[in-house]
Design a protein around this motif. Structure first.
Motif, mmCIF file in Angstrom:
data_model
loop_
_atom_site.group_PDB
_atom_site.id
_atom_site.type_symbol
_atom_site.label_atom_id
_atom_site.label_comp_id
_atom_site.label_asym_id
_atom_site.label_seq_id
_atom_site.Cartn_x
_atom_site.Cartn_y
_atom_site.Cartn_z
ATOM 1 N N THR A 1 0.813 -1.216 0.000
ATOM 2 C CA THR A 1 0.000 0.000 0.000
ATOM 3 C C THR A 1 0.845 1.264 0.000
ATOM 4 O O THR A 1 0.317 2.371 0.096
ATOM 5 N N THR B 1 4.684 -0.365 3.637
ATOM 6 C CA THR B 1 3.557 -0.957 4.348
ATOM 7 C C THR B 1 2.793 -1.921 3.459
ATOM 8 O O THR B 1 2.563 -1.651 2.278
ATOM 9 N N GLU C 1 -0.754 -4.659 3.574
ATOM 10 C CA GLU C 1 -1.966 -4.993 4.310
ATOM 11 C C GLU C 1 -2.583 -6.262 3.740
ATOM 12 O O GLU C 1 -2.485 -6.547 2.548
ATOM 13 N N TYR C 2 -3.240 -6.981 4.635
ATOM 14 C CA TYR C 2 -3.969 -8.194 4.253
ATOM 15 C C TYR C 2 -5.352 -7.799 3.770
ATOM 16 O O TYR C 2 -6.108 -7.136 4.488
ATOM 17 N N ASP C 3 -5.699 -8.187 2.531
ATOM 18 C CA ASP C 3 -6.945 -7.762 1.898
ATOM 19 C C ASP C 3 -8.183 -8.502 2.397
ATOM 20 O O ASP C 3 -9.294 -8.101 2.108
ATOM 21 N N GLU D 1 -14.404 -4.700 6.129
ATOM 22 C CA GLU D 1 -14.131 -3.275 6.238
ATOM 23 C C GLU D 1 -14.095 -2.847 7.704
ATOM 24 O O GLU D 1 -14.934 -3.246 8.514
ATOM 25 N N TYR E 1 -8.179 -4.685 10.147
ATOM 26 C CA TYR E 1 -6.956 -4.696 9.363
ATOM 27 C C TYR E 1 -5.883 -5.548 10.018
ATOM 28 O O TYR E 1 -5.885 -5.794 11.220
ATOM 29 N N GLU E 2 -4.985 -6.002 9.164
ATOM 30 C CA GLU E 2 -3.737 -6.642 9.585
ATOM 31 C C GLU E 2 -2.655 -5.983 8.745
ATOM 32 O O GLU E 2 -2.626 -6.146 7.526
ATOM 33 N N ARG E 3 -1.769 -5.230 9.387
ATOM 34 C CA ARG E 3 -0.860 -4.325 8.677
ATOM 35 C C ARG E 3 0.587 -4.628 9.045
ATOM 36 O O ARG E 3 0.912 -4.853 10.225
ATOM 37 N N THR F 1 -2.692 -5.205 14.265
ATOM 38 C CA THR F 1 -3.951 -5.870 13.931
ATOM 39 C C THR F 1 -5.091 -5.246 14.714
ATOM 40 O O THR F 1 -4.943 -4.866 15.874
ATOM 41 N N TYR G 1 -9.384 -6.171 14.951
ATOM 42 C CA TYR G 1 -10.427 -7.077 14.481
ATOM 43 C C TYR G 1 -11.832 -6.598 14.835
ATOM 44 O O TYR G 1 -12.769 -7.378 14.900
ATOM 45 N N GLU H 1 -6.223 -1.846 19.252
ATOM 46 C CA GLU H 1 -5.268 -2.313 18.250
ATOM 47 C C GLU H 1 -4.151 -3.090 18.947
ATOM 48 O O GLU H 1 -3.663 -2.695 20.005
#
Length: 295
Positions: free
Chosen positions: A246, A250, A252-254, A258, A261-263, A280, A282, A287
């Motif tokens: 991205t 960095t 990210e897991y797609d 929405e 995130y997992e970054r 992460t 959820y 976070e």
């Protein structure tokens, strides 16, 4: 070497923007009205499935279906000749073949000159992923074409009782991937067209700078990162899951709904040291941030 962006380190592989009006650049990647959206890769991807488009297993339960479609370039109209299409799914008994040499319900095919692909297989079923959470029946697919980001997605089926319970199918991103099954003939038919899309993508040189094993500085947990087809993957028990670049070091897991995130944020230090911050979230609580160092 001080911390730098991958654009400074090794450059990015990019494709010129289409003049069709469908595609626009938003600062991180390309998007358009004809975009085929991604979805969770899931833990059951296996590379190198046999080149075959008939996955039907004799004497196994499950209605026979024909899945077909056309893969197109980013202009949403030009067919992509020889694009690679991978399909995998669970059996009627809710099982993925993760280990056998038969690669049951897994196959690879290539598009013809008109961009068309076709698989014949048997319908998967919904299954319990634990705690009473039921995933709707679905096909996993990966589309790969030189010059484009590999597209990993899932397709679902109208009428499934579990569509309203699953975070992935409730997302607006899944709307065009909930498909009608034409059951007017003995072999049911499903049509899924794919439009490839450009995204910022680090070069192999950039990926080489961050792959390897990383140890959690607090717990000793090991994460192993590797590259495949120009993408960054983290290894799991079956094969791995893929992260999308991205920008600004960095990934990210797609595959999360929405708002979740997992970054991964990499920091390249002088002398080749590489640090990783894995963040992460959820959807509830705080976070979670974990720090790793390449070993």
């Amino acid at each position: 070497m001080k911390r730098r962006k991958f654009t400074k380190l090794a450059g990015l592989s990019m494709i010129a923007i289409s003049a069709s009006g469908f595609i626009k650049f938003d600062g991180l990647g390309y998007a358009g009205d004809c975009e085929t959206t991604s979805d969770i890769l899931g833990p059951f991807y296996r590379p190198d499935s046999p080149v075959r488009n008939n996955l039907v297993i004799k004497d196994m339960p499950g209605e026979v279906v024909e899945l077909s479609g056309v893969v197109r370039h980013k202009d949403c109209s030009t067919p992509y000749k020889n694009a690679k299409v991978e399909l995998w799914h669970c059996s009627n008994e809710e099982v993925y073949d993760n280990t056998s040499e038969e690669f049951k319900y897994r196959g690879t095919t290539y598009c013809n000159d008109s961009g068309k692909y076709k698989f014949t297989t048997q319908m998967p079923v919904p299954y319990d992923v634990g705690g009473g959470e039921i995933r709707p029946a679905h096909f996993h697919m990966m589309f790969s074409a030189p010059g484009y980001q590999s597209l990993i997605t899932q397709i679902y089926f109208e009428g499934d009782d579990h569509l309203d319970e699953d975070p992935s199918t409730l997302s607006p991103r899944a709307k065009r991937r909930i498909l009608k099954i034409d059951d007017s003939e003995e072999i049911h038919k499903i049509v899924f067209d794919c439009n490839m899309n450009d995204k910022l993508k680090p070069t192999n040189t950039a990926l080489e700078s961050i792959i390897g094993k990383f140890r959690n500085v607090d717990t000793g947990e090991i994460n192993e990162f590797f590259k495949k087809d120009g993408d960054l993957w983290i290894r799991n028990d079956v094969f791995g899951k893929v992260f999308t670049y991205t920008g600004k070091n960095t990934f990210e897991y797609d595959g999360l709904p929405e708002g979740m995130y997992e970054r991964l944020q990499f920091d390249l230090k002088t002398g080749g040291e590489v640090l990783l911050k894995k963040s992460t979230y959820y959807g509830s609580g705080d976070e979670i941030v974990r720090n790793f160092k390449r070993i």
